[in-house]
Design a protein around this motif. Structure first.
Motif, short mmCIF file in Angstrom:
data_model
loop_
_atom_site.label_atom_id
_atom_site.label_comp_id
_atom_site.label_asym_id
_atom_site.label_seq_id
_atom_site.Cartn_x
_atom_site.Cartn_y
_atom_site.Cartn_z
N ILE A 1 16.14 9.33 1.41
CA ILE A 1 16.40 7.93 1.07
C ILE A 1 17.65 7.38 1.76
N ALA A 2 18.26 8.18 2.61
CA ALA A 2 19.45 7.70 3.32
C ALA A 2 19.11 6.46 4.14
N GLY A 3 19.76 5.36 3.85
CA GLY A 3 19.55 4.13 4.60
C GLY A 3 18.24 3.45 4.31
N LYS A 4 17.51 3.90 3.29
CA LYS A 4 16.20 3.32 2.96
C LYS A 4 16.19 2.86 1.51
N THR A 5 15.18 2.10 1.19
CA THR A 5 14.90 1.79 -0.21
C THR A 5 13.83 2.77 -0.69
N LEU A 6 13.74 2.93 -2.00
CA LEU A 6 12.70 3.82 -2.54
C LEU A 6 11.31 3.29 -2.24
N ARG A 7 11.16 1.99 -2.14
CA ARG A 7 9.86 1.43 -1.76
C ARG A 7 9.40 2.00 -0.42
N GLU A 8 10.33 2.06 0.54
CA GLU A 8 9.97 2.58 1.86
C GLU A 8 9.60 4.05 1.79
N VAL A 9 10.30 4.82 0.96
CA VAL A 9 10.00 6.25 0.84
C VAL A 9 8.64 6.46 0.18
N LEU A 10 8.35 5.69 -0.85
CA LEU A 10 7.10 5.88 -1.58
C LEU A 10 5.87 5.45 -0.78
N GLU A 11 6.07 4.63 0.22
CA GLU A 11 4.93 4.23 1.05
C GLU A 11 4.29 5.44 1.71
N ALA A 12 5.10 6.47 1.96
CA ALA A 12 4.55 7.69 2.57
C ALA A 12 3.60 8.39 1.61
N HIS A 13 3.89 8.36 0.32
CA HIS A 13 2.99 8.98 -0.66
C HIS A 13 1.66 8.23 -0.71
N ARG A 14 1.74 6.90 -0.69
CA ARG A 14 0.50 6.13 -0.77
C ARG A 14 -0.32 6.25 0.50
N ALA A 15 0.32 6.67 1.59
CA ALA A 15 -0.43 6.86 2.83
C ALA A 15 -1.30 8.10 2.77
N ASN A 16 -0.97 9.04 1.87
CA ASN A 16 -1.77 10.26 1.69
C ASN A 16 -2.89 9.94 0.71
N PRO A 17 -4.16 10.04 1.11
CA PRO A 17 -5.27 9.68 0.22
C PRO A 17 -5.26 10.47 -1.09
N ASP A 18 -4.78 11.74 -1.04
CA ASP A 18 -4.74 12.55 -2.26
C ASP A 18 -3.72 12.00 -3.26
N CYS A 19 -2.71 11.32 -2.75
CA CYS A 19 -1.66 10.79 -3.61
C CYS A 19 -1.90 9.34 -3.99
N ALA A 20 -2.63 8.64 -3.15
CA ALA A 20 -2.74 7.19 -3.32
C ALA A 20 -3.39 6.81 -4.64
N VAL A 21 -4.33 7.61 -5.13
CA VAL A 21 -5.04 7.26 -6.36
C VAL A 21 -4.06 7.06 -7.51
N CYS A 22 -3.12 7.99 -7.64
CA CYS A 22 -2.13 7.88 -8.73
C CYS A 22 -1.01 6.91 -8.38
N HIS A 23 -0.51 7.01 -7.15
CA HIS A 23 0.64 6.18 -6.79
C HIS A 23 0.29 4.70 -6.72
N ASP A 24 -0.95 4.37 -6.42
CA ASP A 24 -1.34 2.97 -6.43
C ASP A 24 -1.26 2.38 -7.83
N ALA A 25 -1.41 3.25 -8.85
CA ALA A 25 -1.30 2.79 -10.24
C ALA A 25 0.14 2.82 -10.73
N MET A 26 0.88 3.87 -10.35
CA MET A 26 2.24 4.03 -10.88
C MET A 26 3.27 3.21 -10.13
N ASP A 27 3.23 3.25 -8.80
CA ASP A 27 4.33 2.69 -8.02
C ASP A 27 4.56 1.21 -8.23
N PRO A 28 3.50 0.36 -8.27
CA PRO A 28 3.79 -1.07 -8.48
C PRO A 28 4.49 -1.34 -9.81
N ILE A 29 4.16 -0.53 -10.83
CA ILE A 29 4.82 -0.69 -12.12
C ILE A 29 6.30 -0.33 -12.00
#
Length: 693
Positions: free
Chosen positions: A554-582
């Motif tokens: 997270i150095a020099g980044k926001t957590l939004r930018e870091v979490l985008e990598a999780h949503r880019a992984n199809p295995d993670c996107a199912v859960c992160h698409d529900a959790m992250d916006p909240i």
């Protein structure tokens, strides 16, 4: 007393000898019948009513129960092993086991409680003693063992007398003999002489001089005066008086203070009435302790413990203490016992009146039924739905219902988690124990407002107010005045003018415990909302996915930018698409719930989109979306249902919970209306046996 004798009897009481009788005496008729007296309850309406495993009192319930039984401030269960959790709560019957070490702690707790509550009153006499070598006299000097008065003079000190009364004043003295007479010492208190004494004793066997006086309370000077100094210069003979200590004891002759705890438990004179008194105490106190009337056989069995002590030469009070100890070590006290007439039958049957009273009191008070609730059970009135509802409203208005705040809300809303959460003060220097306590009290007072005022639970999220003290107001950037907690109405905007405060989800306590010690966690915050408010917990992450986010990530980044990598992984996107916006909707609140607009030098973007397409511009939109979600009220009902019954929900409960929510007013449901719906449901008022495998 031979320990092996009564230990065996106590073990019998804890085991099957009393716990599983299955037959109790009907107090009204004096006849025996299966189960507990006073059956009642409505017939099943929604399929399987389920069953609750025999329910051990958890630590909170044990402490509250002995508080209400004995009027004690002792909390013996604080030393018990931590209770296991199930479905998010520590009162789930299936996981409340008992270990051998815990049985020993139950015995220790019983000993402590009975030693305090059965203590016989004694006069409040005090003994105060001062070593003379620590004092200063008008003449002489200190020695290793006292004060040497080598000439006529005195040594004195001041005592504080607690009350008016008769006191005994003493001094330990000896002489160094010389001349024809013994040393003479005058003992005084204030201006009153208690006598002049010949001191014949030597240092090898000092004597005690003493006198009595009727004195008023307050500071008094006690002194020993040497009256007849003698010195012969030619022979060197020298008479001296030595003082070892001065002492005051009293007051005597005052009436012994009453032991209110004992008076409430033992209304008779056990020393005079013996067996008759013991039987009365075990019958009356036993009903309160076991939460239902004892049978004659059960009282007789407890009286056996009383008789063991008496037969071994102990006094009746010791016998009563042992019998009451058996009462407290019985499974009927340690467990909330509910019996099935046919344990293998799946046919639902109404709970007994006393069983229902216990379910109700431990749901609303985390404690034992009071006299009014037991009286309603005595009269068979809890079968009537109107009476049951009246009892619920009465109990919710009682201060003991604060147990719902401390135990239900404390676990559901993670208020208790504040105790263990330790933000890193290198990152959050404003955090300290005072702020932690303010965060806790805000959450408790806010929830209690909904419990007392019967407000719609949707407003638990959308309310425009909260309760702040000055410490928390500074944390929120809000102006307030006066001491203590006050209700603060936030209006439409606050927190720097851009983020609305008010409601549960924007309280710093919740935002703190859903963060990491060094940063926020949109994932934890989103997961919490899904689990605790919508009962839609996401599945665990795949085992091969790295979930840790390092400081380098997270150095020099926001957590939004870091979490985008999780949503880019199809295995993670199912859960992160529900959790992250909240979770990202709350990114304007840092790891201890303070408002911020920047992260790592970049503006925070709290916008997002929920899976159903709802657009979010920040926390306000997210709060409105959750409050309007049809899952929310049903989830609150499910949490209350789980906590109230001490078991997890089953498939057969889905329709039942939906009916409870509908009857409670749907979106307008309040905590009280949901509690009433749960208590009057067939699942709360009935049970069945267990299917045999």
């Amino acid at each position: 007393m031979r320990r092996s004798t009564w230990t065996l009897m106590l073990a019998t009481l804890f085991g099957a000898g009393v716990a599983c009788t299955g037959v109790v005496e009907d107090p009204a008729s004096g006849k025996s019948k299966p189960g507990f007296p006073g059956g009642g309850g409505q017939q099943p309406q929604d399929g399987d009513v389920g069953r609750v495993t025999i329910h051990r009192l958890n630590r909170v319930e044990y402490n509250n129960t002995v508080r209400d039984l004995f009027g004690t401030s002792l909390r013996p269960a604080d030393d018990f092993p931590a209770d296991d959790h199930g479905y998010g709560f520590d009162n789930i019957a299936d996981v409340l086991s008992v270990s051998p070490s815990q049985l020993e702690l139950y015995e220790r707790a019983a000993d402590l409680l009975l030693a305090e509550s059965l203590a016989l009153p004694t006069p409040d006499a005090e003994l105060s003693q001062v070593e003379a070598e620590t004092l200063s006299g008008s003449v002489g000097a200190a020695t290793a063992n006292g004060w040497n008065l080598w000439a006529n003079g005195e040594v004195s000190t001041t005592f504080s007398l607690p009350n008016d009364g008769r006191y005994v004043v003493s001094a330990r003295v000896w002489q160094q003999a010389a001349g024809p007479d013994a040393a003479r010492a005058t003992l005084s208190i204030g201006s009153d002489s208690l006598g002049t004494f010949d001191v014949n004793a030597g240092s090898d066997a000092p004597q005690v001089i003493s006198g009595e006086a009727q004195l008023s309370g307050g500071s008094k000077v006690v002194s020993v005066r040497f009256e007849n100094d003698f010195y012969d210069e030619a022979s060197g003979a020298d008479r001296n008086l030595y003082v070892d200590w001065l002492q005051v004891e009293g007051p005597f002759g005052t009436s012994a203070p009453s032991n209110a705890q004992r008076d409430a438990i033992v209304p008779c004179d056990i020393q005079v009435e013996g067996e008759k008194c013991a039987r009365q105490v075990l019958t009356d106190f036993g009903k309160r302790a076991w939460r239902r009337p004892l049978t004659v056989a059960e009282v007789d069995q407890l009286m056996g413990l009383y008789q063991v002590a008496v037969d071994e030469g102990q006094d009746p009070n010791t016998g009563l203490t042992l019998a009451l100890k058996g009462l407290l070590l019985s499974s009927q006290f340690i467990f909330r016992v509910e019996l099935d007439p046919d344990p293998a039958s799946l046919e639902p049957h109404p709970l007994g009146q006393y069983e229902l009273a216990s379910r109700l009191s431990y749901f609303l008070w985390s404690s034992t039924p009071d006299d009014e609730l037991l009286k309603a059970a005595d009269d068979g009135l809890l079968s009537d739905q109107g009476t049951l509802e009246q009892q619920v409203r009465r109990m919710l208005s009682d201060p003991r219902s604060s147990a719902l705040v401390e135990n239900f809300a404390g676990q559901w809303l993670f208020i208790r988690a504040l105790d263990a959460h330790e933000p890193d003060t290198n990152y959050f220097g404003d955090y300290d124990d005072a702020l932690r306590e303010s965060l806790r009290q805000e959450m408790q007072l806010f929830f209690e407002d909904f419990l007392r005022e019967n407000r719609p639970i949707t407003e638990l999220l959308t309310a425009k107010y909260s309760y702040l003290d000055q410490r928390l107001a500074r944390h929120y950037g809000v102006q307030t005045s006066g001491a203590g907690f006050q209700r603060i109405d936030f209006g439409d905007e606050s927190g720097g003018g851009t983020v609305q405060r008010g409601g549960l989800l924007r309280q710093a306590g919740l935002l703190t415990v859903t963060s990491y010690p060094t940063r926020t966690s949109p994932v934890k915050r989103g997961k919490w909302v899904l689990e605790q408010l919508l009962c839609s917990a996401p599945p665990p992450p795949p085992s091969d996915v790295v979930t840790d986010i390092t400081s380098d990530d997270i150095a020099g980044k926001t957590l939004r930018e870091v979490l985008e990598a999780h949503r880019a992984n199809p295995d993670c996107a199912v859960c992160h698409d529900a959790m992250d916006p909240i979770g990202l909707a709350f990114e304007n609140f840092n790891g201890i719930g303070a408002y911020r607009s920047m992260e790592n030098g970049k503006p925070i973007d709290p916008t997002g989109q929920l899976p159903d397409g709802t657009q979010l511009t920040g926390a306000s939109d997210l709060v409105a979306a959750v409050a309007a979600d049809p899952r929310y009220v049903g989830c609150v009902a499910e949490k209350l249902f789980t906590y109230g019954l001490g078991r997890g929900p089953k498939k057969s409960d889905r329709t039942r919970l939906a009916n409870i929510v509908e009857a409670a007013g749907g979106e307008q449901a309040s905590l009280e209306s949901l509690i009433l719906g749960i208590v009057t449901s067939d699942a709360f008022r009935m049970r069945r046996g267990e299917e045999q495998l």
